[in-house]
Design a protein around this motif. Sequence first.
Motif, short mmCIF file in Angstrom:
data_model
loop_
_atom_site.label_atom_id
_atom_site.label_comp_id
_atom_site.label_asym_id
_atom_site.label_seq_id
_atom_site.Cartn_x
_atom_site.Cartn_y
_atom_site.Cartn_z
N UNK A 1 -9.75 -108.60 67.98
CA UNK A 1 -9.88 -109.78 69.07
C UNK A 1 -9.77 -109.07 70.27
N UNK A 2 -10.68 -110.02 71.35
CA UNK A 2 -10.67 -109.54 72.70
C UNK A 2 -10.65 -111.05 73.29
N UNK A 3 -9.82 -111.14 74.23
CA UNK A 3 -9.85 -112.26 75.34
C UNK A 3 -10.26 -111.73 76.46
N UNK A 4 -11.30 -112.28 77.02
CA UNK A 4 -12.02 -111.73 78.20
C UNK A 4 -11.59 -112.45 79.54
N UNK A 5 -10.66 -113.68 79.11
CA UNK A 5 -10.13 -114.21 80.36
C UNK A 5 -8.83 -114.49 80.27
N UNK A 6 -8.00 -113.53 79.98
CA UNK A 6 -6.60 -113.67 79.23
C UNK A 6 -5.63 -114.39 80.21
N UNK A 7 -5.80 -114.43 81.37
CA UNK A 7 -4.97 -115.29 82.61
C UNK A 7 -3.54 -114.84 82.11
N UNK A 8 -2.67 -115.96 81.99
CA UNK A 8 -1.16 -115.90 81.73
C UNK A 8 -0.92 -115.36 80.24
N UNK A 9 -2.08 -115.37 79.33
CA UNK A 9 -2.00 -114.81 77.93
C UNK A 9 -1.50 -115.82 76.94
N UNK A 10 -1.30 -117.00 77.03
CA UNK A 10 -0.67 -117.83 76.24
C UNK A 10 -1.64 -117.90 74.97
N UNK A 11 -2.98 -118.24 75.07
CA UNK A 11 -3.94 -118.31 73.99
C UNK A 11 -3.90 -117.00 73.15
N UNK A 12 -3.87 -115.66 74.21
CA UNK A 12 -4.18 -114.54 73.77
C UNK A 12 -2.88 -114.30 72.79
N UNK A 13 -1.75 -114.66 73.12
CA UNK A 13 -0.61 -114.49 72.49
C UNK A 13 -0.68 -115.15 70.98
N UNK A 14 -1.10 -116.29 70.94
CA UNK A 14 -1.13 -116.98 69.63
C UNK A 14 -2.18 -116.58 68.88
N UNK A 15 -3.56 -116.38 69.43
CA UNK A 15 -4.79 -115.94 68.66
C UNK A 15 -4.49 -114.64 68.02
N UNK A 16 -3.88 -113.69 68.82
CA UNK A 16 -3.73 -112.35 68.46
C UNK A 16 -2.80 -112.27 67.26
N UNK A 17 -2.05 -113.24 66.81
CA UNK A 17 -1.09 -113.26 65.71
C UNK A 17 -1.99 -112.90 64.30
N UNK A 18 -3.30 -113.25 64.07
CA UNK A 18 -3.93 -112.78 62.96
C UNK A 18 -5.02 -111.94 63.20
N UNK A 19 -4.85 -110.80 64.06
CA UNK A 19 -5.71 -109.69 64.26
C UNK A 19 -4.84 -108.33 64.41
N UNK A 20 -5.55 -107.27 63.98
CA UNK A 20 -4.77 -106.01 63.93
C UNK A 20 -4.90 -105.42 65.44
N UNK A 21 -5.97 -105.72 65.98
CA UNK A 21 -6.27 -104.61 67.14
C UNK A 21 -6.78 -105.87 68.27
N UNK A 22 -5.89 -105.69 69.49
CA UNK A 22 -5.88 -106.84 70.38
C UNK A 22 -6.11 -106.38 71.71
N UNK A 23 -7.28 -106.78 72.46
CA UNK A 23 -7.52 -106.55 73.61
C UNK A 23 -7.59 -107.62 74.64
N UNK A 24 -6.93 -107.49 75.86
CA UNK A 24 -6.78 -108.47 76.81
C UNK A 24 -7.70 -108.05 78.20
#
Length: 381
Positions: A90-113
């Motif tokens: 999973x990659x969040x290309x506009x992670x900002x304060x990371x609220x979306x990234x925090x929740x979305x990353x729950x179901x992924x093994x490798x996470x990039x912000x």
Amino acid sequence: MDTILNKEIQNYINANLNTDLHALLLKKSPFPEVSMQEIVQQIKGKQVAGRKFPFLLKEGILFPPQLNLEQSSSEKTALYKSGILKGNTFIDLTSGFGVDAYYLSQNFKSITLVEQDTTLLELVEHNWKILNRQARFINLKLEDFLNETQEYFDLIYLDPARRDQQKNKVFLLEDLSPDILEIQEKLRAISGQVVIKLSPLIDLKYLVSVLPGISRIDIIALKNDVKEVIVFLSDENTDKVICNCVNLDSGEPAFTFKFGEEETARSEYSEPEKYIYIPNNAILKAGTFNLISQKFGLKKLHPNSHLYTLNKEDKNFPGRVLEMEMIDSKGIKKKEQYNIISKNYPLKPEEIKKKYALKDGGNDYLIFTQSKKGKIILKSV
Ligand SMILES: C[S@@+](CC[C@H](N)C(=O)[O-])C[C@H]1O[C@@H](n2cnc3c(N)ncnc32)[C@H](O)[C@@H]1O
């Protein structure tokens, strides 16, 4: 950055969570090592977190300036999105304060912000350590990252920033940072699923016409307030766009349809029957005014009223269903309390409230609208 986490300063922040922040800003900071502005930023952060992302009300969490808080998704909408997206990378290309990234990353093994704002990304990196979430943090403009990367991602997520804060009427993809139209091909080349969050102001027909390969659009309301339009780009060729209208925290079922179905749907018309049906705002945003009546066997009151009627109550309707009767204006008693709804009626709710000296709220409804025969007033029974 860590100075503000000093115990005494944190105690001062927590003791002032309900203090008037304008008044506080005029005072001198009791701590020479931090300014009052920095203290107020943390207080504001905690106040917003209480409403929007309570999972961040934890010891050691740091909050960014207000603009970044405003741009963040809420915990509830982020949680909804995390429920429908999973994979390995999973990659969040506009992670900002990371609220979306925090929740979305729950179901992924490798996470990039990825985030262009260095201070903001450092703050998120600090917070994720506190939250015990691992990720790779990349401080780059996403265009530069996309030019360099050789990686493939199961999910790319983007929540573009508005370039011009003043432009809240006209809402075009070119006004966003990044410009999705410019990078869409690259995104599709390195991922099977690209998900983009857009403002509720976006025109859906315009969106489908300018952005090819949309497979799904979710319109997300929270307590009947439309918060997000989520677009799914697929790498498979698809000529059907599935549209999901959801109203979180309402108990109402989602309404799903194929984009374009509205074009051929027809409504029957009737004067008010026993029940009045008011679709939720996610459905109104989707503009499925005829389809909703056809799918639920409802009759419309007027082409422009978007209110429907039936003699039976259908509890599976995605919106409010009210038992109502027609009254004339003499039936409205002064000083009574009503939820006032005005649809396709010359007066706004505020003007109606004034005209009939009514109070807002309570459990009863007054609807001012038009049927095909003319202006009508409906009162809940
Ligand atoms: C709307 S915010 C994202 C909020 C986030 N989804 C959340 O829930 O907290 C958009 C972010 O994208 C960043 N951004 C905008 N254009 C960018 C670009 N070209 N490259 C990298 N980051 C960018 C902005 O700095 C901003 O922090």
